[in-house]
Enzyme design. Structure first.
Site, PDB file in Angstrom:
ATOM      1  N   HIS A   1      -7.437 -18.852  95.473  1.00 38.24           N
ATOM      2  CA  HIS A   1      -7.525 -20.103  96.232  1.00 38.24           C
ATOM      3  C   HIS A   1      -6.562 -21.165  95.723  1.00 38.24           C
ATOM      4  O   HIS A   1      -6.008 -21.081  94.627  1.00 38.24           O
ATOM      5  CB  HIS A   1      -8.966 -20.634  96.216  1.00 38.24           C
ATOM      6  CG  HIS A   1      -9.466 -21.058  94.859  1.00 38.24           C
ATOM      7  ND1 HIS A   1      -9.292 -22.332  94.366  1.00 38.24           N
ATOM      8  CD2 HIS A   1     -10.154 -20.384  93.906  1.00 38.24           C
ATOM      9  CE1 HIS A   1      -9.859 -22.431  93.181  1.00 38.24           C
ATOM     10  NE2 HIS A   1     -10.383 -21.258  92.860  1.00 38.24           N
TER      11      HIS A   1
ATOM     12  N   CYS B   1     -12.408 -17.418  89.273  1.00 40.63           N
ATOM     13  CA  CYS B   1     -11.527 -17.143  90.398  1.00 40.63           C
ATOM     14  C   CYS B   1     -10.068 -17.415  90.021  1.00 40.63           C
ATOM     15  O   CYS B   1      -9.784 -18.048  89.010  1.00 40.63           O
ATOM     16  CB  CYS B   1     -11.930 -17.981  91.609  1.00 40.63           C
ATOM     17  SG  CYS B   1     -13.462 -17.411  92.388  1.00 40.63           S
TER      18      CYS B   1
END
Length: 540
Positions: A432, A451
């Site tokens: 992301h 992440c």
């Protein structure tokens, strides 16, 4: 090593086996092969191994190894040659030692002994094939972050494939990963072992203050000598930190993931001083990791190398896009796991649904002190309805009984930025954007909750969309400008591989090294050493 069956007892046993089980090409059908002592011996020796038992039953217990003739001799020769080269792949020598097999063959006195030899050779073949194709270790048993599923070869398929192979040597050679990276790592292993035998890189650079261009002294000379020995510059007698030395330092820094400023600070000197034996360990670990990833990675795939803090798109073996990355911080519950999956879609203007661990460990303590803390987050009940913070006494809740969820709507400051890239998995890991752009200025970028954050997410999105639209920029921008959370499917889905390599090659054969951010490679090496992998000076 030339290998031939010797000894009258074994030869007579082989001849007796041929009389009992006539060898032809092709081998006789199972129903026509006569039963006897050899068959019974093979059946007993293979009992408990379902695949091997099935293999021999299906061929009427005809020998794979212990027949007479060129075909059988070539199989035995190829197996022993391959076992003798196990160390070249960084496999344990003792695990694939031929001494016990040779002793068993020399001691064979009758047909029953010969049947036991037959099965022993098949076991050695399967053990070697499994190790070479898919690695020695089980990743999850080494580190909890190694969640990669390793595809192990089917032993029945291996035995049948070998039995019908035109070239026994060719079949065994083809077991290793057929990647350019594996071949380059094999060469790097050989080069390092040769250099270690020749004395290595010599003395390191003594501790001290940062060394800069224009300086001179014993530490500058030590730095120069070390870089000359490592191949980063030509020999020189200059005692000064001159332009040639600065360029060598920059080359070294570039190949070790450091800011290439040409200044030898503490981190650079520490990396320069890493012993050659430690670099060899990294290469041996990388060979094992490459065996774990011995699979079709996709003609187009995404490769995230955590230690390099990069994310790449690879098309037909060529890197077509690259961006800096941030990975999970080195703390329990936050280290990024290693696995492969398939990226199916991206979400533009994403909502961030805050993981419960972050809600309870980071935000709940703030809410206890101030119910209006983290006001950019929406607090919702189990039905997804927004709650009124004024009506809740947060001090009564603990991490165990907190009944609410939290989310952050799409915005410029959203923790996921403008876009996230999804390959749905049980670890809740994805790629992301992030508003925290300053983190990408660091050499080591382990800052996230697990992440992978991208420095250039918009360009990454366009590169992913390029094969499916004539106007990837227009598609992405028009979607972004709506301000609404929107899913865009990636067609076809793209495999994504999260890997962790402290040693890897640049496509031209040169090896780059990175720091062991999570200490995973150290644990893998310890497990390899316990399994019998050894460095040259201790290999027996």
């Amino acid at each position: 090593m030339a290998f031939f069956l010797r000894g009258p007892s074994l030869i007579s046993g082989l001849l007796a086996a041929v009389l009992l089980l006539p060898v032809a090409d092709p081998l006789p059908a199972a129903e026509s092969a006569p039963a006897g002592a050899f068959s019974q011996s093979v059946a007993v020796a293979s009992a408990g191994d379902e695949a091997m038992a099935e293999f021999y039953r299906a061929r009427g217990y005809a020998p794979l190894w212990t027949g007479v003739g060129e075909r059988f001799r070539a199989r035995r020769q190829a197996l022993f040659d391959s076992l003798g080269r196990a160390a070249l792949h960084g496999l344990p020598v003792a695990r694939h030692d031929t001494a016990e097999l040779l002793a068993q063959m020399r001691d064979a006195r009758d047909i029953r002994d010969l049947g036991a030899v037959e099965v022993a050779l098949s076991r050695a073949f399967l053990r070697y094939a499994r190790d070479l194709q898919s690695g020695i270790l089980v990743p999850r048993q080494v580190d909890s972050g190694l969640v990669r599923e390793v595809t192990r070869p089917d032993p029945l398929v291996l035995l049948r494939g070998f039995a019908t192979a035109e070239s026994a040597a060719g079949f065994l050679a083809a077991l290793a990963p057929a990647t350019a990276e594996y071949r380059a790592l094999m060469k790097a292993r050989l080069d390092l072992e040769t250099a270690i035998a020749a004395g290595g890189w010599g003395s390191g650079v003594p501790e001290g203050p940062t060394l800069r261009p224009g300086e001179s002294g014993e530490r500058v000379i030590a730095l120069r000598n070390r870089l000359v020995a490592m191949g980063y510059m030509k020999r020189s007698a200059s005692p000064t930190y001159d332009a040639a030395l600065q360029e060598a330092v920059q080359r070294f820094q570039d190949r070790h993931g450091l800011a290439a400023d040409g200044i030898a600070g503490p981190v650079t000197v520490t990396e320069v001083n890493v012993p050659m034996e430690q670099r060899l360990k990294s290469v041996l670990v990388a060979l094992e990791r490459e065996r774990w990833l011995n699979m079709d990675r996709g003609e187009r795939h995404i490769l995230v190398n955590m230690t390099d803090f990069t994310t790449r798109i690879v098309d037909h073996g060529e890197v077509t896009f690259e961006t800096r990355s941030v990975i999970g911080m080195n703390a329990d519950g936050r280290r990024s796991p290693e696995f492969s999956d398939e990226m199916s879609h991206m979400v533009v203007n994403p909502t961030w649904y805050v993981p419960r661990s972050i809600v309870t460990q980071e935000y709940l303590p703030q809410l206890r002190r101030n119910p209006y803390a983290v006001s950019h987050l929406v607090i919702t009940d189990s039905s997804g309805r927004q709650i009124d913070r004024r009506a809740v006494d947060f001090t009564q809740y603990t991490a165990r009984n907190f009944p609410f969820s939290m989310r952050e709507p799409p915005s410029q400051r959203n923790a996921l930025g403008q876009v996230k890239f999804m390959f749905p998995n049980k670890y809740n890991i994805y790629l992301h954007d992030t508003p925290s752009k300053s983190l990408f200025n660091h050499d080591a970028r382990a800052f996230s909750h697990g992440c992978i954050r991208l420095a250039d997410p918009v360009d990454f999105a366009k590169a992913l969309l390029a094969p499916q639209t004539d106007d990837p920029d227009g598609l992405f921008r028009s979607t972004l400008n709506t301000g609404r959370e929107t899913r865009i499917n990636i067609e076809p889905p793209v495999p994504v591989h999260l890997i962790y390599r402290t040693a890897f090659t640049d496509g031209r054969g040169s090896v780059d090294f990175r720091r062991d951010v999570y200490g995973r490679d150290a644990r893998i090496w310890e497990a390899l050493a316990r399994a019998g992998v050894a460095l040259p000076e201790v290999r027996g």
